[in-house]
Enzyme design. Structure first.
Site, PDB file in Angstrom:
ATOM      1  N   LYS A 136       3.653 -11.091   0.734  1.00  0.00           N
ATOM      2  CA  LYS A 136       3.376 -10.963   2.178  1.00  0.00           C
ATOM      3  C   LYS A 136       1.914 -10.646   2.412  1.00  0.00           C
ATOM      4  O   LYS A 136       1.366 -10.945   3.458  1.00  0.00           O
ATOM      5  CB  LYS A 136       4.168  -9.777   2.759  1.00  0.00           C
ATOM      6  CG  LYS A 136       5.640  -9.955   2.822  1.00  0.00           C
ATOM      7  CD  LYS A 136       6.314  -8.638   3.246  1.00  0.00           C
ATOM      8  CE  LYS A 136       7.785  -8.707   2.958  1.00  0.00           C
ATOM      9  NZ  LYS A 136       8.371  -7.457   2.524  1.00  0.00           N
ATOM     10  N   LYS A 179       1.868 -13.680  -7.799  1.00  0.00           N
ATOM     11  CA  LYS A 179       3.168 -13.564  -7.126  1.00  0.00           C
ATOM     12  C   LYS A 179       3.062 -14.020  -5.662  1.00  0.00           C
ATOM     13  O   LYS A 179       2.060 -13.738  -5.014  1.00  0.00           O
ATOM     14  CB  LYS A 179       3.557 -12.074  -7.195  1.00  0.00           C
ATOM     15  CG  LYS A 179       4.952 -11.760  -6.799  1.00  0.00           C
ATOM     16  CD  LYS A 179       5.213 -10.265  -6.928  1.00  0.00           C
ATOM     17  CE  LYS A 179       4.553  -9.493  -5.797  1.00  0.00           C
ATOM     18  NZ  LYS A 179       4.980  -8.082  -5.702  1.00  0.00           N
ATOM     19  N   LYS A 185      -2.176  -2.426  -5.661  1.00  0.00           N
ATOM     20  CA  LYS A 185      -2.408  -2.275  -4.218  1.00  0.00           C
ATOM     21  C   LYS A 185      -3.634  -1.429  -3.924  1.00  0.00           C
ATOM     22  O   LYS A 185      -4.342  -1.683  -2.953  1.00  0.00           O
ATOM     23  CB  LYS A 185      -1.178  -1.649  -3.548  1.00  0.00           C
ATOM     24  CG  LYS A 185      -0.039  -2.635  -3.399  1.00  0.00           C
ATOM     25  CD  LYS A 185       0.971  -2.158  -2.376  1.00  0.00           C
ATOM     26  CE  LYS A 185       2.050  -3.192  -2.161  1.00  0.00           C
ATOM     27  NZ  LYS A 185       3.139  -2.711  -1.319  1.00  0.00           N
TER      28      LYS A 185
HETATM   29  P1  TYM Z   1       9.371  -5.943  -0.984  1.00  0.00           P
HETATM   30  O1  TYM Z   1       9.535  -5.725   0.473  1.00  0.00           O
HETATM   31  O2  TYM Z   1       8.004  -6.215  -1.521  1.00  0.00           O
HETATM   32  O3  TYM Z   1      10.289  -7.123  -1.459  1.00  0.00           O
HETATM   33  C1  TYM Z   1      11.669  -7.166  -1.138  1.00  0.00           C
HETATM   34  C2  TYM Z   1      12.443  -7.816  -2.271  1.00  0.00           C
HETATM   35  O4  TYM Z   1      11.914  -9.124  -2.532  1.00  0.00           O
HETATM   36  C3  TYM Z   1      11.596  -9.236  -3.923  1.00  0.00           C
HETATM   37  N1  TYM Z   1      10.401 -10.074  -4.051  1.00  0.00           N
HETATM   38  C4  TYM Z   1      10.322 -11.161  -4.832  1.00  0.00           C
HETATM   39  N2  TYM Z   1      11.230 -11.746  -5.640  1.00  0.00           N
HETATM   40  C5  TYM Z   1      10.848 -12.865  -6.307  1.00  0.00           C
HETATM   41  N3  TYM Z   1       9.596 -13.409  -6.180  1.00  0.00           N
HETATM   42  C6  TYM Z   1       8.657 -12.842  -5.383  1.00  0.00           C
HETATM   43  N4  TYM Z   1       7.460 -13.390  -5.255  1.00  0.00           N
HETATM   44  C7  TYM Z   1       9.001 -11.663  -4.667  1.00  0.00           C
HETATM   45  N5  TYM Z   1       8.347 -10.857  -3.792  1.00  0.00           N
HETATM   46  C8  TYM Z   1       9.207  -9.897  -3.433  1.00  0.00           C
HETATM   47  C9  TYM Z   1      11.319  -7.811  -4.382  1.00  0.00           C
HETATM   48  O5  TYM Z   1      11.504  -7.676  -5.771  1.00  0.00           O
HETATM   49  C10 TYM Z   1      12.349  -7.022  -3.591  1.00  0.00           C
HETATM   50  O6  TYM Z   1      13.605  -7.043  -4.226  1.00  0.00           O
HETATM   51  N6  TYM Z   1       9.608  -1.375  -2.999  1.00  0.00           N
HETATM   52  C11 TYM Z   1      10.387  -2.456  -2.449  1.00  0.00           C
HETATM   53  C12 TYM Z   1      11.241  -2.034  -1.273  1.00  0.00           C
HETATM   54  C13 TYM Z   1      12.146  -0.887  -1.510  1.00  0.00           C
HETATM   55  C14 TYM Z   1      13.341  -0.901  -2.295  1.00  0.00           C
HETATM   56  C15 TYM Z   1      13.900   0.410  -2.166  1.00  0.00           C
HETATM   57  C16 TYM Z   1      13.967  -1.872  -3.057  1.00  0.00           C
HETATM   58  C17 TYM Z   1      12.017   0.365  -0.990  1.00  0.00           C
HETATM   59  N7  TYM Z   1      13.080   1.125  -1.379  1.00  0.00           N
HETATM   60  C18 TYM Z   1      15.066   0.755  -2.819  1.00  0.00           C
HETATM   61  C19 TYM Z   1      15.163  -1.514  -3.713  1.00  0.00           C
HETATM   62  C20 TYM Z   1      15.689  -0.232  -3.580  1.00  0.00           C
HETATM   63  C21 TYM Z   1       9.446  -3.546  -1.987  1.00  0.00           C
HETATM   64  O7  TYM Z   1       8.298  -3.311  -1.692  1.00  0.00           O
HETATM   65  O8  TYM Z   1      10.038  -4.736  -1.809  1.00  0.00           O
END
Ligand code: TYM
Length: 335
Positions: A200, A197, A114
């Site tokens: 968003k 990947k 990032k």
């Molecule tokens: P975020 O918002 O990027 O994504 C949310 C969830 O979606 C999954 N994900 C994917 N899975 C498969 N293929 C993809 N291309 C893909 N893109 C996203 C992510 O693995 C995630 O499960 N840091 C985290 C948010 C967070 C969090 C937490 C998660 C903050 N605190 C505590 C678990 C526990 C994040 O940015 O997810």
């Protein structure tokens, strides 16, 4: 020490919820809600580690909550709330900033991706992001965290922080949380590039299927999705070295609730034109009702806000006694 089984997971309200989020995370959460006590969080404090337009952040938070409810998450059975409603996350995150080591944070690949070449200019919050994530989880002593594959390293760091805290303060206060990475689509890739990947933050909207997309938009994106010139193979091994075919087949298998083997057998020898029609049909039939329900919920923001407020209160009630234990362990006089 035995910890009560408890699930926590989070998702950023920073733009469109896409098929990767749905297949890698939200759909699995729906399956878990009948077995465990679950807490699902819209992590708005994580979202502002990069600039978010305030009005858009409010809208995205509501939309994300609507998407989760529309996907089948029952707000009565689970706790659903936005992170900033519970200040315990921020309090614990500060303590974890003092537990985590610079060297650990420097190794985080998501930060490196990032920040890119602009490292000097990103927010301090982006660097500290994984410590806040550990706080999200451990403020509830969550034992299991269902996520997509990209979050694995952050969960390893969460365990390191828990372990160091327990060691430094001489008590088994936090569990060593386990990741739960399951399903056939733990890493959904971009429709434009099978080595990237689905995300968003990709500048091209053609790279992802959003949960807000119409049937026509979905059909168009799948039609234009990158492929290769070969017909589809008759074995899973035949997908190797063909990242786009592998990705589309993985999506097809997940959306049609088939194993990858079954999906490959269904499509063996077909050309991409025919396969893309099958993929469009299954995508529209799974996502269409979710999108419609999201729209219905978004028309009633007071209802969605009420759910989040209610969830915020329940979340605080769970984290408050844990934060008291943490304050005692650290030696802070309690308020
Ligand atoms: P975020 O918002 O990027 O994504 C949310 C969830 O979606 C999954 N994900 C994917 N899975 C498969 N293929 C993809 N291309 C893909 N893109 C996203 C992510 O693995 C995630 O499960 N840091 C985290 C948010 C967070 C969090 C937490 C998660 C903050 N605190 C505590 C678990 C526990 C994040 O940015 O997810």
């Amino acid at each position: 020490m035995a910890f009560q089984r408890r699930i926590f997971s989070g998702i950023q309200p920073s733009g469109n919820l896409h098929l990767g989020n749905y297949l890698g995370a939200v759909r699995n959460w729906v399956a878990l809600q009948n077995e465990f006590e679950c807490i699902f969080c819209m992590v708005d404090m994580h979202a502002i580690t990069v600039w978010q337009d305030p009005a858009e952040l409010t809208r995205s938070t509501r939309e994300l909550a609507a998407a989760m409810i529309a996907s089948g998450i029952d707000p009565q059975k689970n706790i659903l709330f936005n992170q900033s409603q519970n200040p315990d996350h921020a309090s614990l995150a500060w303590i974890f900033n003092c537990v985590a080591r610079m060297g650990w944070m420097n190794r985080m690949t998501q930060f490196k991706e990032k920040a890119g070449k602009d490292r000097e200019n990103v927010s301090l919050g982006l660097f500290a992001y994984p410590a806040l994530m550990a706080a999200d989880i451990l403020a509830y002593k969550a034992t299991h965290v269902p996520v997509g594959e990209d979050q694995k390293q952050h969960l390893e760091l969460t365990r390191d922080i828990a372990q160091k805290f327990n060691h430094d303060y001489g008590r088994e206060l936090f569990p060593l949380t386990e990741p739960m990475i399951f399903g056939t689509a733990t890493r959904v890739m971009s429709l434009r590039d099978g080595s990237k990947k689905m995300s968003k933050s990709d500048a091209s909207d053609q790279s992802r299927i959003n949960l807000t997309d119409t049937a026509d938009a979905i059909a168009d994106k799948i039609k234009r999705a990158k492929t290769d010139p070969e017909a589809l193979p008759d074995t899973v091994e035949g997908l190797e070295g063909r990242p786009e075919a592998q990705n589309l087949m993985g999506i097809y298998a997940a959306l049609s609730d088939k194993t990858l083997e079954q999906a490959v057998a269904d499509c063996a020898g077909k050309g991409f034109a025919e396969f893309k029609k099958m993929l469009t049909d299954v995508s529209v039939s799974v996502l269409g009702p979710i999108t419609a329900e999201m729209r219905r919920l978004m028309a009633d923001p007071a209802y969605v806000d009420g759910i989040l407020r209610d969830g915020g209160e329940k979340a605080r009630a769970l984290s408050a006694p844990i934060l008291r234990e943490v304050y005692d362990a650290v030696g802070f006089l309690r308020p």
